[in-house]
Write a protein that holds these residues in place. Sequence first.
Motif, PDB file in Angstrom:
ATOM      1  N   ASN A 159       0.650  -1.276   0.194  1.00  0.00           N
ATOM      2  CA  ASN A 159      -0.069  -0.043   0.013  1.00  0.00           C
ATOM      3  C   ASN A 159       0.851   1.221   0.056  1.00  0.00           C
ATOM      4  O   ASN A 159       0.605   2.254  -0.900  1.00  0.00           O
ATOM      5  N   LEU A 160       2.003   1.273   0.844  1.00  0.00           N
ATOM      6  CA  LEU A 160       2.832   2.503   0.947  1.00  0.00           C
ATOM      7  C   LEU A 160       3.562   2.641  -0.493  1.00  0.00           C
ATOM      8  O   LEU A 160       4.248   3.659  -0.619  1.00  0.00           O
ATOM      9  N   ARG A 161       3.755   1.656  -1.060  1.00  0.00           N
ATOM     10  CA  ARG A 161       4.435   1.795  -2.527  1.00  0.00           C
ATOM     11  C   ARG A 161       3.462   2.501  -3.585  1.00  0.00           C
ATOM     12  O   ARG A 161       4.003   3.249  -4.373  1.00  0.00           O
ATOM     13  N   GLU A 162       2.392   2.419  -3.333  1.00  0.00           N
ATOM     14  CA  GLU A 162       1.160   2.975  -4.231  1.00  0.00           C
ATOM     15  C   GLU A 162       0.507   4.280  -3.632  1.00  0.00           C
ATOM     16  O   GLU A 162       0.320   5.175  -4.339  1.00  0.00           O
ATOM     17  N   ILE A 163       0.372   4.491  -2.432  1.00  0.00           N
ATOM     18  CA  ILE A 163      -0.451   5.715  -1.859  1.00  0.00           C
ATOM     19  C   ILE A 163       0.504   6.480  -0.986  1.00  0.00           C
ATOM     20  O   ILE A 163       1.460   5.897  -0.246  1.00  0.00           O
ATOM     21  N   ALA A 164       0.612   7.621  -1.324  1.00  0.00           N
ATOM     22  CA  ALA A 164       1.722   8.558  -0.529  1.00  0.00           C
ATOM     23  C   ALA A 164       1.029   9.412   0.575  1.00  0.00           C
ATOM     24  O   ALA A 164       0.224  10.214   0.055  1.00  0.00           O
ATOM     25  N   PRO A 165       0.934   9.037   1.659  1.00  0.00           N
ATOM     26  CA  PRO A 165       0.415   9.855   2.978  1.00  0.00           C
ATOM     27  C   PRO A 165       1.003  11.171   2.964  1.00  0.00           C
ATOM     28  O   PRO A 165       2.163  11.284   2.649  1.00  0.00           O
ATOM     29  N   ASP A 207      14.144  -1.042  -1.003  1.00  0.00           N
ATOM     30  CA  ASP A 207      12.889  -1.153  -1.889  1.00  0.00           C
ATOM     31  C   ASP A 207      12.793   0.389  -2.485  1.00  0.00           C
ATOM     32  O   ASP A 207      12.352   1.499  -1.702  1.00  0.00           O
ATOM     33  N   ASP A 208      13.359   0.622  -3.650  1.00  0.00           N
ATOM     34  CA  ASP A 208      13.172   1.927  -4.177  1.00  0.00           C
ATOM     35  C   ASP A 208      11.937   2.727  -4.204  1.00  0.00           C
ATOM     36  O   ASP A 208      11.664   3.847  -4.087  1.00  0.00           O
ATOM     37  N   GLN A 209      11.146   1.902  -4.734  1.00  0.00           N
ATOM     38  CA  GLN A 209       9.531   2.470  -4.901  1.00  0.00           C
ATOM     39  C   GLN A 209       9.150   2.745  -3.720  1.00  0.00           C
ATOM     40  O   GLN A 209       8.196   3.731  -3.480  1.00  0.00           O
ATOM     41  N   LEU A 210       9.045   2.021  -2.693  1.00  0.00           N
ATOM     42  CA  LEU A 210       8.762   2.453  -1.331  1.00  0.00           C
ATOM     43  C   LEU A 210       9.191   3.645  -0.906  1.00  0.00           C
ATOM     44  O   LEU A 210       8.401   4.553  -0.291  1.00  0.00           O
ATOM     45  N   ARG A 211      10.557   3.953  -1.073  1.00  0.00           N
ATOM     46  CA  ARG A 211      11.218   5.226  -0.539  1.00  0.00           C
ATOM     47  C   ARG A 211      10.616   6.489  -1.433  1.00  0.00           C
ATOM     48  O   ARG A 211      10.221   7.338  -0.888  1.00  0.00           O
ATOM     49  N   ARG A 212      10.399   6.132  -2.773  1.00  0.00           N
ATOM     50  CA  ARG A 212       9.692   6.991  -3.528  1.00  0.00           C
ATOM     51  C   ARG A 212       8.483   7.637  -3.026  1.00  0.00           C
ATOM     52  O   ARG A 212       8.344   8.779  -3.073  1.00  0.00           O
ATOM     53  N   THR A 213       7.623   6.521  -2.839  1.00  0.00           N
ATOM     54  CA  THR A 213       6.259   6.955  -2.687  1.00  0.00           C
ATOM     55  C   THR A 213       5.922   7.468  -1.237  1.00  0.00           C
ATOM     56  O   THR A 213       5.485   8.577  -1.011  1.00  0.00           O
ATOM     57  N   LEU A 253       8.015   8.692   0.965  1.00  0.00           N
ATOM     58  CA  LEU A 253       8.669   9.950   1.413  1.00  0.00           C
ATOM     59  C   LEU A 253       8.332  11.181   0.285  1.00  0.00           C
ATOM     60  O   LEU A 253       8.763  12.241   0.423  1.00  0.00           O
ATOM     61  N   SER A 254       7.507  10.806  -0.533  1.00  0.00           N
ATOM     62  CA  SER A 254       7.289  12.088  -1.808  1.00  0.00           C
ATOM     63  C   SER A 254       6.600  13.113  -1.211  1.00  0.00           C
ATOM     64  O   SER A 254       6.897  14.486  -1.649  1.00  0.00           O
ATOM     65  N   ARG A 255       5.632  12.966  -0.306  1.00  0.00           N
ATOM     66  CA  ARG A 255       4.992  14.172   0.395  1.00  0.00           C
ATOM     67  C   ARG A 255       4.619  14.025   1.835  1.00  0.00           C
ATOM     68  O   ARG A 255       3.771  14.759   2.270  1.00  0.00           O
ATOM     69  N   VAL A 256       5.073  13.076   2.571  1.00  0.00           N
ATOM     70  CA  VAL A 256       4.894  12.908   3.929  1.00  0.00           C
ATOM     71  C   VAL A 256       5.400  14.033   4.423  1.00  0.00           C
ATOM     72  O   VAL A 256       6.859  14.352   4.635  1.00  0.00           O
ATOM     73  N   ARG A 257       4.673  14.711   5.572  1.00  0.00           N
ATOM     74  CA  ARG A 257       5.276  15.799   6.378  1.00  0.00           C
ATOM     75  C   ARG A 257       5.846  15.555   7.776  1.00  0.00           C
ATOM     76  O   ARG A 257       6.659  16.361   8.293  1.00  0.00           O
ATOM     77  N   MET A 258       5.308  14.324   8.105  1.00  0.00           N
ATOM     78  CA  MET A 258       5.396  14.182   9.663  1.00  0.00           C
ATOM     79  C   MET A 258       5.051  12.536   9.860  1.00  0.00           C
ATOM     80  O   MET A 258       4.148  11.995   9.377  1.00  0.00           O
ATOM     81  N   PHE A 313      15.894   8.237   8.896  1.00  0.00           N
ATOM     82  CA  PHE A 313      16.565   9.399   8.743  1.00  0.00           C
ATOM     83  C   PHE A 313      17.638   9.208   7.290  1.00  0.00           C
ATOM     84  O   PHE A 313      17.552  10.087   6.268  1.00  0.00           O
ATOM     85  N   GLU A 314      18.328   8.238   7.430  1.00  0.00           N
ATOM     86  CA  GLU A 314      19.135   7.730   6.462  1.00  0.00           C
ATOM     87  C   GLU A 314      18.313   7.679   4.987  1.00  0.00           C
ATOM     88  O   GLU A 314      18.788   8.332   4.084  1.00  0.00           O
ATOM     89  N   SER A 315      17.509   7.118   4.976  1.00  0.00           N
ATOM     90  CA  SER A 315      16.695   6.795   3.856  1.00  0.00           C
ATOM     91  C   SER A 315      15.976   8.091   3.362  1.00  0.00           C
ATOM     92  O   SER A 315      16.096   8.251   2.219  1.00  0.00           O
ATOM     93  N   ALA A 316      15.388   8.829   4.277  1.00  0.00           N
ATOM     94  CA  ALA A 316      14.928  10.042   3.669  1.00  0.00           C
ATOM     95  C   ALA A 316      15.964  11.021   3.313  1.00  0.00           C
ATOM     96  O   ALA A 316      15.840  11.849   2.263  1.00  0.00           O
ATOM     97  N   GLU A 317      17.048  11.292   3.912  1.00  0.00           N
ATOM     98  CA  GLU A 317      18.320  11.978   3.320  1.00  0.00           C
ATOM     99  C   GLU A 317      18.648  11.558   1.914  1.00  0.00           C
ATOM    100  O   GLU A 317      19.083  12.271   1.158  1.00  0.00           O
ATOM    101  N   ARG A 318      18.682  10.120   1.699  1.00  0.00           N
ATOM    102  CA  ARG A 318      19.041   9.658   0.364  1.00  0.00           C
ATOM    103  C   ARG A 318      18.102   9.955  -0.694  1.00  0.00           C
ATOM    104  O   ARG A 318      18.424  10.224  -1.822  1.00  0.00           O
ATOM    105  N   GLU A 319      16.872   9.932  -0.101  1.00  0.00           N
ATOM    106  CA  GLU A 319      15.746   9.809  -1.356  1.00  0.00           C
ATOM    107  C   GLU A 319      15.352  11.581  -1.531  1.00  0.00           C
ATOM    108  O   GLU A 319      15.284  11.748  -2.719  1.00  0.00           O
ATOM    109  N   VAL A 320      15.081  12.158  -0.458  1.00  0.00           N
ATOM    110  CA  VAL A 320      14.631  13.692  -0.790  1.00  0.00           C
ATOM    111  C   VAL A 320      15.541  14.688  -0.225  1.00  0.00           C
ATOM    112  O   VAL A 320      15.106  15.933  -0.416  1.00  0.00           O
TER     113      VAL A 320
END
Length: 618
Positions: free
Chosen positions: A304-310, A330-336, A338-343, A360-367
């Motif tokens: 679900n988290l690969r498909e819907i961005a909370p 999991d690149d797709q999981l990170r991408r989706t 972390l795309s717009r999650v604020r908190m 933190f490491e995954s977020a810094e790597r992705e965004v």
Amino acid sequence: MTTAQYRPLTFGVTQATLRDGEAGVHYLVADQALAPYPERLTDRLVHWARERPQQTLFARRQRMADGSSGDWQHISFAQALDAARRIGQALLDRGLSAERPVLVLSENDLEHALLALGCMVAGIPWCPTSPAYSLISQDFDKLKHVVKTLTPGLVFASDANRYARAMLATLGDDVELVCTEGTVPGRDTTSFASLLATEATAAVDAAMAATGPDTIVKFLFTSGSTKMPKAVINTQRMWCANQQQMTQSMPVLTEGELVLIDWLPWNHTFGGNHNFGMVIFNGGTMYIDDGKPTPALIGETLRNLREIAPTVYFNVPTGFEAIANAMKTDDQLRRTLLSRVRMFFYAGAALAQPVWDSLFESAEREVGQRIVMTSGLGMTESGPFGLFVTSPNVRAGDLGLPTPGLELKLVDMQGKTEVRYRGPNITPGYWRMPEETADAFDEEGFFKTGDALKWIDETDVHQGLKFDGRIAEDFKLATGTFVSVGPLRGKIIAAGAPYIQDVVLTGLNMKEVGAMVFPTPAVRQLAGLPADASMHDVLDAPGVLAHFQTVIDELARTATGSANRIARLCLLADPPTIDRGEITDKGSINQRAVLAHRADTVAKLHADELRYIIKPTV
């Protein structure tokens, strides 16, 4: 050293006022006043159905005949209000009330959501109860207690076939059974579709208009740590005030689109009040996640988290740990995700520092920025939201300041500080339990939480408070030394990450502190055994024992005395069970229940009679 960069997040409460009371008592309130809030949550449902009729309120993947899940099925605000009015009419036709409310046995789904809304519209309380009481329990004692306490007039279960045994064992013939599918042998059942097909009349609107701040909207049962669960009365005032408090403490909820993906069970206040109410109050969307942070079901959550961005994401520590591990590869999981999650927001137990670091490491790597991990404190009796952190610089155990409108009373309890609550979000009491209700409040009308807190920084009240354990969990050694369970548990879990799920401390009236450790499935990686090896064999493996020897030695090096030195440790192959009350649906451990049900293990641990007892070598 470069300062970490976070995705921007506004904190609504950053200042508070502390005043002194009598000796050993202090009062703390947010400097921000509580803004006006609606008299009933249905006011918000009606508002959004008018303003955003086509926007999705709830969505869930369709269940396929083979048991798999398919495409998302959406229910808009307009459809939800129409369904609620129809169901509300059907409930009114049956003469249901607070004395004969609606009881829900099954898990989160669209029918459950619509039935809840129908109850709200009709002014008829409902109670979602733990599915484990029906599906896992063998004696149904807790479900029988729920039924006896509430005397429901209508009981809903999504699949009659799964819940038939529990319903036949606990419900009289005078209770109507409503199901989405299936049958109950020997009993008539009403289809959920027939409720939905009822034509609404003016009586529904009159019933909704007759509800107000003091109307009981639902009952939520406590976990029953020491006795049978208690039915916490939830009023419209309590729920609406708490939602307004949340929006003021967490402005992100009103700053643009609000989208949740959520598995948290609605029979718990975190999922059922905090998050369920959040999307109705703020005009958001909830995607119901049929996954859970367990080996068998985490795959659905990740899908679900690969498909819907909370836009905000809530979970318990075990859930965040699984997500953190998956995001490493999991690149797709990170991408989706972390795309717009604020908190991010965790609650229910301690979150180990390695999990924070991995997120933190995954977020810094992705965004290129970290996502702020937040937390707070609350309970079923407080709606649940009570305290919330005040900055992105959060550490494990930090809770922050009280939400607007909630007054904290800090009471010295022989060296510990208990926090007590007073405000519009506090329950008026327990249903049909006047003595327990009277005992729950002090002479000034503050609810006695049993939670112990202390200052993050004693020189700066505005940083707020942090968790210091449960007063009822703390105990004395034979020497008279107090053991503060909460902080020590958190320290052990962090030291043993990612191989420790939870810890139960032992040593009441004994000379030393012991620890019974529930390991995570990841411990198998240390064993070097076949994948089908039993957990007993895994925990006997030299690699596992050597790892935990290192953990207990490191803990011993940093210990400052007998109260925080782990003198002996054992590993538990049998996980905590819901049926015995050792663990809740959302994964938090019940220390007292574990100690009671495993008293023999506790005795053998301290008598050196277990096969493997790990002791410090330093």
